[in-house]
Design a protein around this motif. Structure first.
Motif, PDB file in Angstrom:
ATOM      1  N   GLN A  38      13.768  -4.184  -5.587  1.00 10.47           N
ATOM      2  CA  GLN A  38      15.178  -4.468  -5.326  1.00 10.47           C
ATOM      3  C   GLN A  38      15.549  -4.387  -3.853  1.00 10.47           C
ATOM      4  O   GLN A  38      16.367  -5.177  -3.373  1.00 10.47           O
ATOM      5  N   VAL A  39      14.969  -3.449  -3.117  1.00  8.82           N
ATOM      6  CA  VAL A  39      15.331  -3.270  -1.707  1.00  8.82           C
ATOM      7  C   VAL A  39      14.375  -4.013  -0.773  1.00  8.82           C
ATOM      8  O   VAL A  39      14.798  -4.669   0.174  1.00  8.82           O
ATOM      9  N   TYR A  40      13.074  -3.902  -1.063  1.00  4.17           N
ATOM     10  CA  TYR A  40      12.073  -4.457  -0.152  1.00  4.17           C
ATOM     11  C   TYR A  40      11.491  -5.794  -0.606  1.00  4.17           C
ATOM     12  O   TYR A  40      10.719  -6.405   0.125  1.00  4.17           O
ATOM     13  N   GLY A  41      11.849  -6.252  -1.805  1.00  4.53           N
ATOM     14  CA  GLY A  41      11.394  -7.549  -2.279  1.00  4.53           C
ATOM     15  C   GLY A  41       9.897  -7.634  -2.532  1.00  4.53           C
ATOM     16  O   GLY A  41       9.324  -8.723  -2.501  1.00  4.53           O
ATOM     17  N   ILE A  42       9.275  -6.510  -2.797  1.00  4.20           N
ATOM     18  CA  ILE A  42       7.837  -6.485  -3.071  1.00  4.20           C
ATOM     19  C   ILE A  42       7.625  -6.621  -4.574  1.00  4.20           C
ATOM     20  O   ILE A  42       8.090  -5.785  -5.350  1.00  4.20           O
ATOM     21  N   ALA A  43       6.941  -7.673  -4.974  1.00  5.21           N
ATOM     22  CA  ALA A  43       6.647  -7.882  -6.393  1.00  5.21           C
ATOM     23  C   ALA A  43       5.539  -6.920  -6.813  1.00  5.21           C
ATOM     24  O   ALA A  43       4.530  -6.804  -6.128  1.00  5.21           O
ATOM     25  N   PRO A  44       5.743  -6.217  -7.925  1.00  5.52           N
ATOM     26  CA  PRO A  44       4.712  -5.278  -8.384  1.00  5.52           C
ATOM     27  C   PRO A  44       3.397  -5.993  -8.694  1.00  5.52           C
ATOM     28  O   PRO A  44       3.389  -7.095  -9.233  1.00  5.52           O
ATOM     29  N   LYS A  45       2.317  -5.345  -8.325  1.00  6.19           N
ATOM     30  CA  LYS A  45       0.968  -5.829  -8.615  1.00  6.19           C
ATOM     31  C   LYS A  45       0.344  -4.917  -9.660  1.00  6.19           C
ATOM     32  O   LYS A  45       0.935  -3.915 -10.060  1.00  6.19           O
ATOM     33  N   ALA A  46      -0.834  -5.256 -10.103  1.00  6.68           N
ATOM     34  CA  ALA A  46      -1.520  -4.475 -11.134  1.00  6.68           C
ATOM     35  C   ALA A  46      -1.621  -2.998 -10.746  1.00  6.68           C
ATOM     36  O   ALA A  46      -1.441  -2.110 -11.592  1.00  6.68           O
ATOM     37  N   GLU A  47      -1.889  -2.717  -9.483  1.00  6.15           N
ATOM     38  CA  GLU A  47      -2.034  -1.337  -9.029  1.00  6.15           C
ATOM     39  C   GLU A  47      -0.735  -0.544  -9.209  1.00  6.15           C
ATOM     40  O   GLU A  47      -0.769   0.644  -9.543  1.00  6.15           O
ATOM     41  N   HIS A  48       0.398  -1.197  -8.974  1.00  4.25           N
ATOM     42  CA  HIS A  48       1.687  -0.531  -9.152  1.00  4.25           C
ATOM     43  C   HIS A  48       1.939  -0.234 -10.628  1.00  4.25           C
ATOM     44  O   HIS A  48       2.393   0.861 -10.977  1.00  4.25           O
ATOM     45  N   TYR A  49       1.635  -1.216 -11.475  1.00  4.29           N
ATOM     46  CA  TYR A  49       1.799  -0.997 -12.910  1.00  4.29           C
ATOM     47  C   TYR A  49       0.853   0.091 -13.410  1.00  4.29           C
ATOM     48  O   TYR A  49       1.228   0.897 -14.268  1.00  4.29           O
ATOM     49  N   ASN A  50      -0.359   0.138 -12.873  1.00  6.54           N
ATOM     50  CA  ASN A  50      -1.286   1.201 -13.254  1.00  6.54           C
ATOM     51  C   ASN A  50      -0.741   2.576 -12.901  1.00  6.54           C
ATOM     52  O   ASN A  50      -0.870   3.532 -13.674  1.00  6.54           O
ATOM     53  N   VAL A  85       0.829  -1.206   0.000  1.00  8.38           N
ATOM     54  CA  VAL A  85       0.000   0.000   0.000  1.00  8.38           C
ATOM     55  C   VAL A  85       0.866   1.259   0.000  1.00  8.38           C
ATOM     56  O   VAL A  85       0.557   2.235  -0.685  1.00  8.38           O
ATOM     57  N   THR A  86       1.955   1.235   0.750  1.00 12.06           N
ATOM     58  CA  THR A  86       2.862   2.373   0.778  1.00 12.06           C
ATOM     59  C   THR A  86       3.331   2.718  -0.628  1.00 12.06           C
ATOM     60  O   THR A  86       3.329   3.893  -1.028  1.00 12.06           O
ATOM     61  N   PHE A  87       3.703   1.698  -1.382  1.00 13.56           N
ATOM     62  CA  PHE A  87       4.222   1.957  -2.722  1.00 13.56           C
ATOM     63  C   PHE A  87       3.130   2.386  -3.694  1.00 13.56           C
ATOM     64  O   PHE A  87       3.399   3.169  -4.599  1.00 13.56           O
ATOM     65  N   GLY A  96       9.430   8.508  -9.434  1.00 18.43           N
ATOM     66  CA  GLY A  96       8.549   7.356  -9.539  1.00 18.43           C
ATOM     67  C   GLY A  96       9.289   6.109  -9.988  1.00 18.43           C
ATOM     68  O   GLY A  96       9.095   5.023  -9.432  1.00 18.43           O
ATOM     69  N   TYR A  97      10.135   6.267 -11.010  1.00 22.55           N
ATOM     70  CA  TYR A  97      10.959   5.139 -11.469  1.00 22.55           C
ATOM     71  C   TYR A  97      11.823   4.611 -10.327  1.00 22.55           C
ATOM     72  O   TYR A  97      11.954   3.390 -10.131  1.00 22.55           O
ATOM     73  N   HIS A  98      12.434   5.526  -9.591  1.00 20.88           N
ATOM     74  CA  HIS A  98      13.308   5.137  -8.486  1.00 20.88           C
ATOM     75  C   HIS A  98      12.526   4.347  -7.427  1.00 20.88           C
ATOM     76  O   HIS A  98      12.979   3.290  -6.971  1.00 20.88           O
ATOM     77  N   CYS A  99      11.372   4.843  -7.041  1.00 15.80           N
ATOM     78  CA  CYS A  99      10.558   4.162  -6.030  1.00 15.80           C
ATOM     79  C   CYS A  99      10.101   2.787  -6.509  1.00 15.80           C
ATOM     80  O   CYS A  99      10.088   1.831  -5.733  1.00 15.80           O
ATOM     81  N   PHE A 100       9.760   2.689  -7.784  1.00 22.30           N
ATOM     82  CA  PHE A 100       9.347   1.408  -8.351  1.00 22.30           C
ATOM     83  C   PHE A 100      10.494   0.398  -8.273  1.00 22.30           C
ATOM     84  O   PHE A 100      10.289  -0.765  -7.908  1.00 22.30           O
ATOM     85  N   ALA A 101      11.702   0.849  -8.582  1.00 23.95           N
ATOM     86  CA  ALA A 101      12.870  -0.036  -8.503  1.00 23.95           C
ATOM     87  C   ALA A 101      13.167  -0.436  -7.063  1.00 23.95           C
ATOM     88  O   ALA A 101      13.436  -1.620  -6.783  1.00 23.95           O
ATOM     89  N   VAL A 102      13.106   0.515  -6.145  1.00 20.45           N
ATOM     90  CA  VAL A 102      13.372   0.256  -4.727  1.00 20.45           C
ATOM     91  C   VAL A 102      12.374  -0.759  -4.165  1.00 20.45           C
ATOM     92  O   VAL A 102      12.742  -1.621  -3.359  1.00 20.45           O
TER      93      VAL A 102
END
Length: 107
Positions: free
Chosen positions: A88-100, A61-63, A79-85
């Motif tokens: 890469q840093v937190y091990g959170i796999a992107p979900k549809a909401e992140h891609y949106n 949710v934070t992301f 935004g690009y940086h946060c998406f990578a972090v």
């Protein structure tokens, strides 16, 4: 915090947030979401950095909140940086909401 944010009363939201004796992930996310919903991306990013410095670990949710904040404020590089972090840093796999959020950021 959430109620004030949804009403656009960010100063009241922040005052409530700052007065909390103990903040949990829900309160951090609520304040970042309030900033995101009101086009205050830089404030959301600053709060995101502060949250991490205080030892709080971001979640899915934070992301969503921080990527949405970047999108609404036109902060493409951030935004690009946060998406990578997120992965890469937190091990959170992107979900549809992140891609949106990323599609919105680039749109």
């Amino acid at each position: 915090v959430n109620m004030y944010g949804k009403c656009g009363r960010l100063e009241d939201a922040r005052q409530s947030f700052d007065r909390m004796a103990r903040r949990n992930l829900i309160s951090w996310n609520a304040m970042m979401t309030a900033y995101a919903q009101n086009g205050r991306g830089k404030e959301a990013l600053a709060l995101f950095q502060r949250m991490q410095l205080e030892g709080m670990t971001p979640d899915v949710v934070t992301f969503i909140s921080i990527l949405s904040a970047c999108s609404h404020a036109g902060l493409v590089n951030e935004g690009y940086h946060c998406f990578a972090v997120m992965h890469q840093v937190y091990g959170i796999a992107p979900k549809a909401e992140h891609y949106n959020c990323m599609i919105d950021l680039l749109g």
